[in-house]
Write a protein that holds these residues in place. Structure first.
Motif, mmCIF file in Angstrom:
data_model
loop_
_atom_site.group_PDB
_atom_site.id
_atom_site.type_symbol
_atom_site.label_atom_id
_atom_site.label_comp_id
_atom_site.label_asym_id
_atom_site.label_seq_id
_atom_site.Cartn_x
_atom_site.Cartn_y
_atom_site.Cartn_z
ATOM 1 N N TYR A 6 0.833 -1.209 0.000
ATOM 2 C CA TYR A 6 0.000 0.000 0.000
ATOM 3 C C TYR A 6 0.859 1.247 0.000
ATOM 4 O O TYR A 6 1.922 1.300 0.596
ATOM 5 N N LYS A 7 0.349 2.270 -0.628
ATOM 6 C CA LYS A 7 1.057 3.552 -0.663
ATOM 7 C C LYS A 7 0.566 4.423 0.484
ATOM 8 O O LYS A 7 -0.632 4.672 0.600
ATOM 9 N N THR A 8 1.503 4.885 1.305
ATOM 10 C CA THR A 8 1.104 5.757 2.412
ATOM 11 C C THR A 8 2.005 6.979 2.459
ATOM 12 O O THR A 8 3.089 6.988 1.875
ATOM 13 N N LYS A 9 1.537 7.950 3.171
ATOM 14 C CA LYS A 9 2.301 9.193 3.342
ATOM 15 C C LYS A 9 3.659 8.911 3.969
ATOM 16 O O LYS A 9 4.687 9.431 3.528
ATOM 17 N N THR A 10 3.656 8.077 4.992
ATOM 18 C CA THR A 10 4.908 7.758 5.684
ATOM 19 C C THR A 10 5.935 7.136 4.751
ATOM 20 O O THR A 10 7.104 7.521 4.743
ATOM 21 N N LYS A 11 5.487 6.203 3.955
ATOM 22 C CA LYS A 11 6.411 5.569 3.006
ATOM 23 C C LYS A 11 7.015 6.589 2.056
ATOM 24 O O LYS A 11 8.212 6.557 1.764
ATOM 25 N N ASP A 12 6.171 7.496 1.578
ATOM 26 C CA ASP A 12 6.658 8.530 0.676
ATOM 27 C C ASP A 12 7.742 9.374 1.335
ATOM 28 O O ASP A 12 8.789 9.634 0.754
ATOM 29 N N LEU A 13 7.476 9.766 2.576
ATOM 30 C CA LEU A 13 8.445 10.618 3.272
ATOM 31 C C LEU A 13 9.752 9.883 3.519
ATOM 32 O O LEU A 13 10.830 10.452 3.397
ATOM 33 N N ILE A 14 9.648 8.606 3.875
ATOM 34 C CA ILE A 14 10.866 7.837 4.112
ATOM 35 C C ILE A 14 11.663 7.689 2.812
ATOM 36 O O ILE A 14 12.888 7.822 2.812
ATOM 37 N N ASN A 15 10.970 7.477 1.717
ATOM 38 C CA ASN A 15 11.680 7.408 0.432
ATOM 39 C C ASN A 15 12.371 8.729 0.127
ATOM 40 O O ASN A 15 13.487 8.753 -0.374
ATOM 41 N N GLU A 16 11.677 9.799 0.448
ATOM 42 C CA GLU A 16 12.242 11.138 0.271
ATOM 43 C C GLU A 16 13.543 11.261 1.067
ATOM 44 O O GLU A 16 14.562 11.713 0.549
ATOM 45 N N PHE A 17 13.471 10.845 2.326
ATOM 46 C CA PHE A 17 14.651 10.893 3.188
ATOM 47 C C PHE A 17 15.795 10.098 2.585
ATOM 48 O O PHE A 17 16.940 10.541 2.548
ATOM 49 N N ILE A 18 15.473 8.911 2.113
ATOM 50 C CA ILE A 18 16.484 8.022 1.559
ATOM 51 C C ILE A 18 17.178 8.647 0.356
ATOM 52 O O ILE A 18 18.395 8.568 0.205
ATOM 53 N N LEU A 19 16.380 9.290 -0.488
ATOM 54 C CA LEU A 19 16.962 9.934 -1.667
ATOM 55 C C LEU A 19 17.980 10.992 -1.264
ATOM 56 O O LEU A 19 19.005 11.162 -1.903
ATOM 57 N N LYS A 20 17.665 11.684 -0.173
ATOM 58 C CA LYS A 20 18.550 12.764 0.274
ATOM 59 C C LYS A 20 19.782 12.248 1.018
ATOM 60 O O LYS A 20 20.674 13.018 1.343
#
Lengths: 136, 136
Positions: A6-20
């Motif tokens: 499932y796609k969730t807000k938290t997952k998106d933010l963690i992916n964002e963090f990982i990219l950075k």
DNA sequence: TTGCGTGCAAAGGTTTTGCATGGCA
DNA sequence: TGCCATGCAAAACCTTTGCACGCAA
């Protein structure tokens, strides 16, 4: 038997963090802090569970460093083939260098031939000082 | 400013343990068990405090491995000059190999020249499989 | 509606700390 | 006697687990 994802807000933010943070290692607590900054109220448990999934998927590598209690995580970038070379990590700034060069092959060959040792790149990190931190 | 160092039964037993385990890593809990076997009733706290002293003196090196919670300790034998070579550790059996060979120098040189990286042997371990465990 | 994702509380395991007591020199 | 070493209890820290509820598909 794949599990649905499932796609969730938290997952998106963690992916964002990982990219950075593709060129350093980080802890679960650091992800938590980042989420807080993003006005997210995620529980630590959730962070751990998300990290676990990413480790299982092979997107993150989990490591423990000697003087810290918390586990360190590293992003495995697909394009840089992190499973086939070891990493050099600066103990000052935490920066990661990929040892992608011909010497890597030499090294694995030497370890096998002279020491009967089969190197596991995923688990191996050499610690030391990077160029910048050495100059200080 | 040297601190005085009293001789106690516990210290003796821990030294005994260390002598018997110079080629593997071990945990604080393992030392505790050993002491129990020797009919000693030492508290875990004491074990940790003794280990700390040994680490400070440079007799032990502290390391954490990825899948275990407890810290691992390794004896630095004086004669084998453990500060100037890295170690290879089998992730199966825990056995330690000393990378004492000419390749070690080559490696340090390569890291410095091509990656600007100053290797710290004390902190660095390569993980993998030793000859015995590989055959299984 | 299904079942994955999350929050919350509690527990587990390792290690540290404070304080009083014990024991070496 | 002076001071280091130890025992004990409690706490700190990181991480996991169970259960109920929330929410994506």
């Amino acid at each position: 038997m794949e599990q649905k994802n499932y796609k969730t807000k938290t997952k998106d933010l963690i992916n964002e963090f990982i990219l950075k943070h593709h060129d350093v290692t980080f802890t679960a607590a650091e992800i938590s802090e980042y989420l807080k900054k993003c006005d997210s109220t995620v529980n630590v448990t959730t962070v751990y569970r998300n990290i676990d999934r990413l480790v299982e998927k092979g997107i993150l590598i989990k490591r423990k460093s000697d003087n810290e209690d918390a586990a360190q995580f590293q992003v495995v970038s697909e394009d840089s083939d992190c499973e086939h070379h070891i990493h050099l990590q600066c103990s000052e700034c935490g920066k990661l260098l990929h040892m992608e060069c011909d010497f890597m092959d030499e090294m694995q060959e030497h370890l096998m031939k002279d020491h009967g040792f089969f190197l596991d790149c995923r688990q191996s990190v050499l610690k030391g000082l990077c160029e910048n931190c050495r100059k200080k």
